[in-house]
Design an enzyme around this catalytic site. Sequence first.
Site, PDB file in Angstrom:
ATOM      1  N   ARG A   1       0.867  -1.064   0.038  1.00 30.86           N
ATOM      2  CA  ARG A   1       0.095  -0.015   0.111  1.00 30.86           C
ATOM      3  C   ARG A   1       1.006   1.426  -0.063  1.00 30.86           C
ATOM      4  O   ARG A   1       1.562   1.537  -0.738  1.00 30.86           O
ATOM      5  CB  ARG A   1      -0.894  -0.049   1.311  1.00 30.86           C
ATOM      6  CG  ARG A   1      -2.089  -0.826   0.936  1.00 30.86           C
ATOM      7  CD  ARG A   1      -2.865  -1.394   2.355  1.00 30.86           C
ATOM      8  NE  ARG A   1      -1.809  -1.992   3.088  1.00 30.86           N
ATOM      9  CZ  ARG A   1      -2.069  -2.469   4.455  1.00 30.86           C
ATOM     10  NH1 ARG A   1      -3.307  -2.222   4.978  1.00 30.86           N
ATOM     11  NH2 ARG A   1      -1.133  -3.306   4.959  1.00 30.86           N
TER      12      ARG A   1
ATOM     13  N   SER B   1      -7.485  -4.169   7.373  1.00 31.75           N
ATOM     14  CA  SER B   1      -8.617  -4.910   8.228  1.00 31.75           C
ATOM     15  C   SER B   1      -8.843  -3.905   9.489  1.00 31.75           C
ATOM     16  O   SER B   1      -9.784  -4.063  10.133  1.00 31.75           O
ATOM     17  CB  SER B   1      -7.996  -6.304   8.595  1.00 31.75           C
ATOM     18  OG  SER B   1      -7.757  -6.805   7.507  1.00 31.75           O
TER      19      SER B   1
HETATM   20  P1  ADP Z   1      -0.374  -9.662   7.721  1.00 25.41           P
HETATM   21  O1  ADP Z   1      -0.658  -9.740   9.214  1.00 25.41           O
HETATM   22  O2  ADP Z   1       0.426 -10.589   7.290  1.00 25.41           O
HETATM   23  O3  ADP Z   1       0.165  -8.259   7.234  1.00 25.41           O
HETATM   24  P2  ADP Z   1      -2.795  -8.715   6.563  1.00 25.41           P
HETATM   25  O4  ADP Z   1      -3.945  -9.687   6.391  1.00 25.41           O
HETATM   26  O5  ADP Z   1      -3.072  -7.437   7.299  1.00 25.41           O
HETATM   27  O6  ADP Z   1      -1.735  -9.709   7.299  1.00 25.41           O
HETATM   28  O7  ADP Z   1      -2.175  -8.459   5.052  1.00 25.41           O
HETATM   29  C1  ADP Z   1      -1.729  -9.262   4.011  1.00 25.41           C
HETATM   30  C2  ADP Z   1      -1.156  -9.069   2.913  1.00 25.41           C
HETATM   31  O8  ADP Z   1      -2.116  -8.115   1.982  1.00 25.41           O
HETATM   32  C3  ADP Z   1      -0.040  -7.833   2.951  1.00 25.41           C
HETATM   33  O9  ADP Z   1       1.006  -8.245   2.329  1.00 25.41           O
HETATM   34  C4  ADP Z   1      -0.654  -6.636   3.033  1.00 25.41           C
HETATM   35  O10 ADP Z   1       0.226  -5.546   2.598  1.00 25.41           O
HETATM   36  C5  ADP Z   1      -1.733  -6.882   1.959  1.00 25.41           C
HETATM   37  N1  ADP Z   1      -2.767  -5.733   2.017  1.00 25.41           N
HETATM   38  C6  ADP Z   1      -3.586  -5.627   3.114  1.00 25.41           C
HETATM   39  N2  ADP Z   1      -4.542  -4.662   2.642  1.00 25.41           N
HETATM   40  C7  ADP Z   1      -4.250  -4.277   1.606  1.00 25.41           C
HETATM   41  C8  ADP Z   1      -4.844  -3.506   0.493  1.00 25.41           C
HETATM   42  N3  ADP Z   1      -5.779  -2.549   0.927  1.00 25.41           N
HETATM   43  N4  ADP Z   1      -4.284  -3.162  -0.539  1.00 25.41           N
HETATM   44  C9  ADP Z   1      -3.354  -4.117  -1.129  1.00 25.41           C
HETATM   45  N5  ADP Z   1      -2.768  -4.979  -0.147  1.00 25.41           N
HETATM   46  C10 ADP Z   1      -3.294  -5.060   1.215  1.00 25.41           C
END
Ligand code: ADP
Length: 159
Positions: free
Chosen positions: A90, A128
């Site tokens: 992001r 999230s």
């Molecule tokens: P983690 O705890 O591994 O960071 P997340 O569910 O927060 O798990 O995120 C998983 C992946 O998805 C990460 O690579 C994060 O950067 C990506 N991600 C989360 N939200 C977005 C978004 N809005 N756009 C693009 N990538 C996202």
Amino acid sequence: MIKAAYPGSFDPITFGHIDIARRASHLFDELHVVVMENKQKKYAFTVEERMEMVRECLKDVPNIRVESFSGLLAEYTLKNEINVVIRGLRAVTDFEYEMQMALANKEILNGVETVFLMTDKSFSFLSSSLVKEVASFGGKISQWVPSYVESKVFEKFAR
Ligand code: ADP
């Protein structure tokens, strides 16, 4: 056959995650969306709940498999013959952590490359945590998550 894994917490899955998973599914033969269970992390949803939401949101994509895993991603990639790890990027704030993880994984995961997909501009601020925070105050989240997830989030926060 090139198999990729997209690991994450998905607590809960958002349109940002869905966009990354769908785009990655076009680039590789098989994509495993891996719902990670890390004992050090505190999640709002159980791993089963998170998996169920991911399954529901991506059920129309034939080459996506939804799995859960507790432990080192390295173990998962080895066991499942995964060649590529997908992460979403992001803002610049993601960059430092993601670079650290990618470099660490490069040391641990022999021959596995991390591929970053840039977020869609409409989801660049979406996380999230934001969804949970707004929902906890009863705010509108339907622009960030599918209606199935929206109902699960409100169910959780109503308790
Ligand atoms: P983690 O705890 O591994 O960071 P997340 O569910 O927060 O798990 O995120 C998983 C992946 O998805 C990460 O690579 C994060 O950067 C990506 N991600 C989360 N939200 C977005 C978004 N809005 N756009 C693009 N990538 C996202």
